[in-house]
Design an enzyme around this catalytic site. Structure first.
Site, short mmCIF file in Angstrom:
data_model
loop_
_atom_site.label_atom_id
_atom_site.label_comp_id
_atom_site.label_asym_id
_atom_site.label_seq_id
_atom_site.Cartn_x
_atom_site.Cartn_y
_atom_site.Cartn_z
N HIS A 106 -32.35 -2.31 25.45
CA HIS A 106 -33.46 -1.81 26.29
C HIS A 106 -32.92 -1.54 27.69
O HIS A 106 -32.28 -2.42 28.29
CB HIS A 106 -34.58 -2.83 26.36
CG HIS A 106 -35.79 -2.34 27.10
ND1 HIS A 106 -36.68 -1.45 26.55
CD2 HIS A 106 -36.22 -2.58 28.36
CE1 HIS A 106 -37.62 -1.18 27.44
NE2 HIS A 106 -37.37 -1.85 28.55
N ASP A 142 -40.86 -5.58 23.50
CA ASP A 142 -39.71 -5.91 24.36
C ASP A 142 -39.84 -7.31 24.95
O ASP A 142 -39.52 -7.55 26.12
CB ASP A 142 -39.57 -4.88 25.49
CG ASP A 142 -39.44 -3.46 24.98
OD1 ASP A 142 -38.91 -3.29 23.87
OD2 ASP A 142 -39.90 -2.53 25.67
N CYS A 702 7.50 17.39 49.66
CA CYS A 702 7.77 16.59 48.47
C CYS A 702 9.24 16.63 48.07
O CYS A 702 9.75 15.69 47.48
CB CYS A 702 6.88 17.03 47.31
SG CYS A 702 6.77 18.81 47.09
#
Length: 882
Positions: A106, A142, A702
């Site tokens: 739920h 529930d 890089c």
């Protein structure tokens, strides 16, 4: 343990699949009947596995269980019922029958929000926490004992979809599997629910506008998407979708009277602004009218433009002429109806050309484009599009951009600062933003949207839709190439503005930004635009080719939605290196620029719209790597991730991509590139190129030569020459055309460099020159030279210094270089250097046609060249017997 799965939906399917992976035996799946001939996802998965599947329309009649249904259920012999999501009413003699009973999922923290629409009510009530409960089924609604609960924070602009997709769905699946295991191990708790704080809400979708803005926002988002919160505007019910709290200044707009509101709303270029009783504002993105038609709220006063046109008599005659053209092309179709789809009826690309040309010839010379046909594939849509063009009403919606304008470098640069999702600039879903800093003086350039996980999900959904059903996926490759050429042309038209933005956002020297950062970006898009119509497979002779007449061939196909994460050293160029190949291959993309340098990527997004790139194909999300980058790595709908950055982050990305959906990865990572200078080199050139190898782009490169190896006999002379040249370098404002060396990209990087210098001195290396911050505003550092550096030293592993030792003594292998006049020596050394690129008597000479990428811990995969294109394609083998 023997399980019965009772439920439906994708959630049910995932629970079923994960339970089977954990070794549990599913003896029966009980789900809903097929709808319109299509089985529920749970049924599809179970039938594929050979699991017994039962599709009962109902379990009881007039309150009584149906005996045949009950008998069929009991026959499977389940020891536990697992109910992940179930819309049917299950009788108690089914619930209680198994040895261990039944567990249910739920989506609320019970006892809060019992009953239907629990997620909706979590938002409507403004709960600060959401969550779910796995509980033992009983005869109440529930109310059964709690087995397990999980919770999460509710973000300010969460919707039912974002909450479900971010937490309730993925974590709920894990929780259901965990619960079953607890039961199997005999460790599952049964905690009685308290009635204190219990709630059960009914339904009422009309929004009460006479309350604070946050309450209105909660009501709208709680009903979004189903059933939708509505109000009355101009006498008719209008449903409101896509609510967010409005932070900052309310944009200008046209007033709109709304029943029950404390003051009129405003129709703005961003949507409909509503005011709460407290004077605060919220923004609604979309409106839906009683007839089902939905429009952007910003188009409320001009919505008639997108309604169905009433044709004049002359236009009706043209429509019939076009019907005849369609009939001539689609000769296999008995009659051309309004709903007839051009391509589903068998039309091909050549038929598109014929249709365009025949319409032009027979219908008042109206000039259509091939993409117009792809955008309006049914006859009725085609006629509406044609008539709009005939009337001159076909202009595309103008891109709305809230610029930050800045007078700098003898021009006014206009910079978008919001997330770019599905062809639109918009604030981050959570309303957050951050400052992007000019490294020249440390000042704030502007605030930039700080994308959230929800923004990533929306961007990926837009890219997926653009790939699967948008015009991009159906476009002729040559037409796709034309759009990329157009984009490159626009970048060239705006190259000075792009270079200026790059300079103020990253600290790049303007002349270098113009030539390399921007110039090579333009070249990259032109190069890959040319590849679009040259992507092809092979025919392959196979053993079974005779006598049965079999043919095997391969096809190169795009991957789908790709993610790209780029660094801060070359913001635009890194974007171009990866996205140009990605787009040329036919993919769509979601790109995250570096958090400290987002502005050229967002300007690129604006130019992509002007170039005609369809919405959803390109999405740009500024923000943090930990949030945006991580979600991109984890997202199940992304098929490829391209990353340039550090090796540790690359490893984390690779792990996340593998664990999520095994997405393809290419990584361009750290590099401690060696540059070897022999005594027989051209000394002038070696000094000049050696300095460039280290200090190019302020050393933020890089492939910067992280380790220089100079032959002993010329070591001292070389160092002396280098220091002499460094002293001539001008450090200063990157927009000054005479500047050689600009500021470091951001303060954290500057601080790291200064720390490295301190450590180097402490470890015993000799500081020959530099090593200090320049005494001026901004993030400037002196070019630095160390000697007497040993392999074990920290600086030998982290930054650029002159050494005398081993070139391959590193876990990295991105680039390398050799300076010598002896070609035999050069070739001998280049063959033994463990690096993806080797430069001989030069350095930094990359080209769009030459593949770029590293070995070892510098990563794998290539940027640039044909190799890069292959990174974004998959190979399909097809064997046909004829």
């Amino acid at each position: 343990m023997k399980l019965a799965i009772i439920g439906q939906s994708l959630f049910g399917q995932e629970v079923y699949s994960n339970l089977r992976k954990q070794g549990h035996r599913v003896v029966g799946v009980f789900t809903v009947p097929d709808k319109d001939g299509k089985a529920d996802p749970l049924a599809v998965a179970a039938e594929k596995d050979g699991t017994p599947v039962f599709k009962f329309p109902r379990w009881r009649v007039k309150g009584n269980p149906i005996p045949e249904v009950v008998d069929a259920y009991k026959a499977v012999g389940a020891e536990l019922n697992v109910m992940p999501f179930c819309s049917q009413f299950i009788p108690m003699n089914i619930i209680d029958h198994p040895k261990h009973g039944s567990i249910i999922y739920h989506p609320s923290i019970l006892p809060l929000h019992r009953g239907a629409s629990a997620i909706n009510w979590t938002l409507i009530h403004g709960d600060k926490k959401a969550g779910f409960t796995v509980f033992w089924a009983d005869d109440g609604l529930d109310t059964g004992p709690i087995l397990l609960q999980r919770e999460c924070a509710v973000e300010p602009n969460d919707t039912v979809d974002t909450l479900y997709n971010r937490f309730l769905f993925p974590e709920g699946i894990k929780a259901m599997v965990e619960s079953v295991q607890l039961i199997a191990d005999g460790k599952a708790p049964r905690v009685p629910q308290t009635e204190e704080g219990a709630s059960y809400e009914g339904h009422s979708e009309e929004v009460n506008l006479a309350q604070p803005a946050e309450a209105i926002h909660n009501w709208i988002r709680g009903h979004d998407k189903v059933p939708g919160a509505w109000t009355v505007i101009d006498g008719q019910s209008v449903t409101l979708y896509g609510s967010s709290m409005l932070a900052g200044q309310v944009p200008a707009g046209q007033p709109l009277e709304i029943d029950g509101a404390s003051q009129p709303g405003l129709v703005t270029k961003n949507g409909l602004v509503l005011y709460g009783a407290d004077g605060k504002a919220l923004l609604v993105k979309n409106l839906q009218f009683e007839d089902g038609k939905m429009i952007p709220a910003s188009k409320y006063f001009s919505s008639g433009e997108s309604t169905s046109l009433d044709l004049t008599d002359d236009e009706k005659k043209m429509a019939e002429e076009i019907r005849s053209i369609w009939k001539g092309i689609l000769s296999n179709v008995p009659a051309i109806e309004d709903t007839t789809d051009f391509f589903k009826s068998g039309a091909a690309s050549m038929d598109v050309v014929r249709l365009v040309e025949e319409v032009k010839q027979k219908c008042a010379g109206v000039q259509l484009q091939n993409e117009d046909v792809y955008m309006a594939t049914t006859f009725q849509d085609f006629i509406q599009m044609f008539v709009r063009k005939l009337r001159g009403e076909d202009q595309e919606e103008e891109l709305v951009v809230d610029y930050v304008s800045l007078k700098v470098n003898n021009m006014t640069v206009k910079m978008p600062y919001q997330c770019f999702i599905n062809g639109k600039f918009e604030d981050a879903e959570n309303g957050k933003s951050y400052d992007t800093i000019n490294p020249t003086d440390g000042s704030v350039i502007c605030k930039v949207s700080y994308a959230s996980v929800g923004d990533v999900d929306r961007a990926v959904a837009a890219a997926k839709e653009a790939y699967e059903i948008g015009p991009w996926g159906r476009m002729n490759p040559r037409d796709r190439g034309s759009l990329l050429y157009r984009l490159a042309d626009l970048m060239e038209e705006h190259q000075e503005e792009l270079a200026t933005i790059e300079s103020i956002d990253s600290g790049a020297v303007y002349t270098l930004a113009l030539k390399t950062h921007v110039g090579m970006s333009i070249q990259t898009f032109r190069y890959f635009a040319g590849w679009c119509d040259k992507i092809q497979g092979k025919t392959i002779p196979i053993n079974q080719a005779r006598p049965n007449r079999n043919l095997t061939f391969t096809k190169k196909e795009p991957l789908g939605v790709c993610a790209i994460v780029i660094p801060w050293n070359y913001p635009l160029m890194m974007l171009a290196w990866k996205s140009a190949a990605c787009l040329a291959a036919g993919n769509t993309l979601v790109l995250k620029p570096a958090q400290v340098t987002p502005l050229t990527a967002l300007k690129f997004a604006e130019l992509s719209v002007k170039a005609g790139i369809p919405k959803g194909v390109i999405n740009i999300l500024p923000g943090s790597g930990g949030m945006v980058g991580q979600r991109l790595s984890d997202h199940p709908d992304i098929r490829k991730l391209g990353f340039t950055g550090s090796t540790p982050i690359g490893k984390q990305i690779m792990k996340s991509c593998a664990l999520s959906n095994l997405k393809k990865v290419s990584l361009e990572l750290g590099g401690k590139s060696p540059l070897i200078i022999f005594s027989d080199c051209d000394m002038d050139k070696a000094v000049r190129m050696g300095m460039s190898s280290v200090y190019f782009n302020k050393g933020e490169n890089c492939i910067a030569a992280g380790r220089l190896f100079v032959e002993e006999s010329i070591h001292d002379e070389y160092i002396s020459r280098v220091v002499e040249e460094i002293k001539k370098m001008k450090i200063g404002d990157p927009l000054d055309r005479s500047t050689d060396h600009g500021p470091q990209n951001h303060k954290a990087h500057l601080d790291k460099l200064l720390e490295y210098c301190e450590v180097g001195v402490k470890e015993g290396a000799t500081l020959v020159y530099g090593g200090r911050q320049v005494d001026r505003p901004g993030f400037f550092m002196e070019p630095t030279v160390f000697t007497d550096v040993e392999d074990h030293m920290f600086i030998a592993k982290e930054e650029s210094f002159v050494m005398k030792n081993r070139a391959n003594d590193t876990e990295y292998g991105l680039a390398s270089g050799v300076f010598t006049r002896d070609i035999n020596k050069a070739m001998y050394v280049s063959e033994r250097l463990e690096a993806g690129t080797v430069f001989v008597n030069t350095y930094n000479k990359t080209d769009v046609a030459s593949p770029f990428g590293g070995f070892k811990q510098s990563g794998f995969g290539k940027d640039l060249g044909e190799d890069a294109l292959m990174e974004y394609l998959k190979t399909k083998a097809v064997t046909v017997e004829y």
